[in-house]
Write an enzyme that holds these catalytic residues in place. Structure first.
Site, PDB file in Angstrom:
ATOM      1  N   ILE A  14       2.920   3.176  11.040  1.00 35.28           N
ATOM      2  CA  ILE A  14       2.997   1.762  10.700  1.00 35.28           C
ATOM      3  C   ILE A  14       2.658   1.574   9.238  1.00 35.28           C
ATOM      4  O   ILE A  14       1.953   2.376   8.628  1.00 35.28           O
ATOM      5  CB  ILE A  14       2.080   0.890  11.580  1.00 35.28           C
ATOM      6  CG1 ILE A  14       0.602   1.216  11.322  1.00 35.28           C
ATOM      7  CG2 ILE A  14       2.413   1.037  13.058  1.00 35.28           C
ATOM      8  CD1 ILE A  14      -0.362   0.211  11.954  1.00 35.28           C
ATOM      9  N   SER A  15       3.184   0.498   8.651  1.00 33.54           N
ATOM     10  CA  SER A  15       2.915   0.137   7.258  1.00 33.54           C
ATOM     11  C   SER A  15       3.382   1.268   6.333  1.00 33.54           C
ATOM     12  O   SER A  15       4.522   1.707   6.428  1.00 33.54           O
ATOM     13  CB  SER A  15       1.431  -0.197   7.092  1.00 33.54           C
ATOM     14  OG  SER A  15       1.190  -0.839   5.858  1.00 33.54           O
ATOM     15  N   ASN A  16       2.506   1.785   5.479  1.00 31.35           N
ATOM     16  CA  ASN A  16       2.915   2.929   4.664  1.00 31.35           C
ATOM     17  C   ASN A  16       3.275   4.130   5.533  1.00 31.35           C
ATOM     18  O   ASN A  16       4.158   4.926   5.187  1.00 31.35           O
ATOM     19  CB  ASN A  16       1.803   3.323   3.695  1.00 31.35           C
ATOM     20  CG  ASN A  16       1.761   2.413   2.479  1.00 31.35           C
ATOM     21  OD1 ASN A  16       2.587   1.519   2.324  1.00 31.35           O
ATOM     22  ND2 ASN A  16       0.788   2.637   1.613  1.00 31.35           N
TER      23      ASN A  16
END
Length: 607
Positions: A273-275
């Site tokens: 998730i995210s980066n």
């Protein structure tokens, strides 16, 4: 926890076995390539009151408001550091608050016994290593070989995806491989000459540190994401693949009677998730069919797709304009408390007007001018409203300072715009860090200051707009520093995923930190137009930070994203088993829980 030095020998033998196996005459799924070299390899065992998933804390311990204590604050043991790192990373990612549904409606904190293998790995051309770690549950089925590979969200340390990949894979008997993707919490204190060793404890230069940067500076704090000189984001995909390769080597060591474990005989699913979501999408573009499926939640991904904007572009824009623009909006989530923030935001409006960045004869007109500028550049009202959290916690500036240094490959003493990192005293002047602060960095830090006793020291502390304009100019300007930073950003642009690779992208429509309009949506549109097998779930009423849903107003307004990540993993796993088709694209019409306990009906999970 016990350490088995003999396993290091077995790991080295396993590497040789794996290299020989790759030269066999059978048809491998991926082309023969040299296995990466790993160093500082360790193996630890985690059973009983010290399991893989929560170090024995369980849901109750993870919900505790204070971290697990160290017996000696200046000299914590590796097991104490690990337990505290797990506590910190769980709480930084998941909504564990009562009523939020974790461990009841979705997710798991089950006690999973097993072993951990860890090492340093280095991608070709890099000067600094990244961490890789593999968790092998005792329930691993050598007859149905399952590996989940992941990358930390944000700039977190090696356990930064425990609540994402570990919580799904370990209870199912899958091995889980992690990488900190060249960032993490291996801080180095220039004043004391101390950094972090493989086991998380402090050591001096030359003692096998995870990050030891040579610099002419003698004071302050350096860390990999900002100061490695490697622009690690450009290599996110290779970091993920090396974690998977280390996992195969570790499985050879764990189950020598069943070796070799290869990409040809082991199912590999990547999730983040995210980066971390951006990292697994970058892994999806690498040559070879070593991956079976990818699930990317709220990914920070910069692509060739129409409308795509790099993180640095929209972050520096938000850092400048959003505090003022929010004064034009109503019904903002709390915190930040609007009554307390309004005077500071009003000052920002006046400062922006004085520099000619916005127009307006009064605060209301200035706020509308800033709002209109953001809307014209693709910001939605939903993203702006949720972005108030990033304004309140000063995340935009924190991200911009670290990423500018990383993209430009600057050393500690040469960061652009006059920024550096240090501990600050009560009067905001630089001070030495304490032994207690340094000892807890590896477990407590998020990978990007401010936090864990480390702060940003600006050249113009009394004129924050000066620093923000300088940081913005590294994207919009054309001097040598701007060209240097933009060159680094260009190196992070993603390519299309491999043909035939199943990919599911999940993103909250209200994400205010990594807006889908700039990231997921352009990537998915481009990939689907090119005939790639990419599916897209857009989750209404979901923002970027599940961990903040414990705040009453956020929990009332927003839904967690992790349930959809787990569900997508279930679906792709079933697809690989041949029992289900990949999920279709979906716009998921959720229902906020409005202060009540989360129920399945709120999530409206796709069928």
């Amino acid at each position: 926890m016990t350490i088995r030095p003999d396993r290091i020998v077995l790991a080295a033998l396993a590497l040789a076995t794996l290299s020989l196996a790759s030269c066999s005459t059978s048809a491998p799924r991926t082309k023969t390539e040299a296995s990466p070299m790993f160093s500082a390899m360790r193996q630890t065992e985690h059973r009983g009151s010290d399991d893989l998933l929560s170090a024995g804390l369980g849901l109750t311990g993870l919900r505790a408001m204070t971290p697990p204590a160290f017996a000696d604050g200046e000299h914590p043991t590796p097991s104490e550091l690990r337990r505290r790192a797990l506590w910190s990373n769980w709480r930084g990612i998941a909504d564990l608050a009562p009523g939020g549904g974790y461990g009841e409606l979705y997710g798991s904190t089950a006690s999973v016994p097993g072993r951990e293998y860890s090492a340093f790995a280095t991608v070709p051309g890099a000067s600094q290593p990244h961490r890789v770690l593999v968790q092998v549950p005792d329930g691993f089925d050598t007859g149905k070989r399952c590996l989940v590979v992941t990358a930390s969200s944000g700039s977190r340390g090696i356990y930064g995806a425990i609540a994402v990949a570990g919580a799904w894979g370990l209870p199912k008997g899958c091995a889980v491989a992690y990488t900190d993707k060249g960032a993490g919490t291996d801080y180095f204190d220039l004043d004391s000459g101390q950094g972090v060793r493989a086991d998380g404890t402090l050591g001096a230069r030359g003692e096998g540190l995870a990050f030891e940067k040579l610099t002419s500076a003698s004071s302050g704090v350096a860390f990999k994401h900002a100061h490695s000189g490697d622009n690690p984001e450009a290599d996110w995909g290779r970091h993920v693949k090396q974690a998977a390769q280390f996992a195969l080597q570790s499985l050879d060591s764990a189950f020598p009677q069943s070796a070799p474990f290869t990409f040809d005989n082991t199912r590999v699913i990547a999730v983040g998730i995210s980066n971390g979501g951006g990292a697994v999408l970058r892994a999806a573009e690498l040559d070879g069919d070593w991956l079976d499926a990818v699930v990317a939640g709220e990914p920070n991904i910069y692509s060739e797709g129409e409308g795509s904007r790099p993180l640095y572009d929209f972050t520096t824009e938000a850092a400048l304009l959003m505090p003022c623009a929010l004064l034009h909006m109503q019904n903002l989530p709390q915190p930040p408390l609007t009554a307390q923030a309004a005077p500071l935001w009003t000052q920002r409006c006046a400062a922006l007007k004085s520099t000619g960045l916005i127009e307006g004869g009064d605060t209301a007109a200035q706020a509308k001018s800033a709002y209109d500028a953001l809307k014209a550049h693709g910001w939605t009202d939903e993203a702006l409203r949720a972005g108030a959290l990033s304004v309140g916690f000063d995340l935009w500036r924190a991200v911009a300072v670290t990423y500018a240094s990383s993209y430009g490959r600057y050393g500690f003493g040469a960061m652009p715009c006059g920024n550096r990192f240090t501990a600050l005293g009560a009067d905001f002047s630089p001070r030495d860090t304490t032994a207690t602060e340094r000892a807890a960095w590896w477990s407590d830090a998020s990978g990007i200051p401010p936090g864990a006793g480390v702060n940003i020291l600006e050249e113009h502390p009394t004129s924050p707009l000066t620093t923000l304009q300088c940081l913005r100019g590294l994207w919009t300007g054309d001097d040598a520093n701007a060209q240097r930073v933009r060159k680094g950003i260009a190196e992070t642009r993603a390519a299309l995923p491999r043909k035939g690779l199943p990919v599911v992208v999940i993103h909250g429509s209200d994400d205010g930190l990594v807006p889908p309009a700039f990231t997921s949506a352009p990537y998915v549109k481009q990939a689907q137009a090119a005939g790639r097998d990419v599916r897209y779930w857009q989750v209404r009423n979901a923002q970027h930070f599940d961990a903040f849903l414990g705040l009453p107003d956020y929990g009332s307004r927003y839904l967690p994203l992790l349930p959809y990540v787990y569900a997508a993993l279930d679906r792709v796993s079933a697809t690989l088993d041949g029992t289900s088709a990949l999920p279709a694209d979906a716009v998921i019409a959720t229902t906020p829980r409005a202060g009540k306990p989360l129920e399945a009906a709120n999530l409206a999970m796709p069928r």
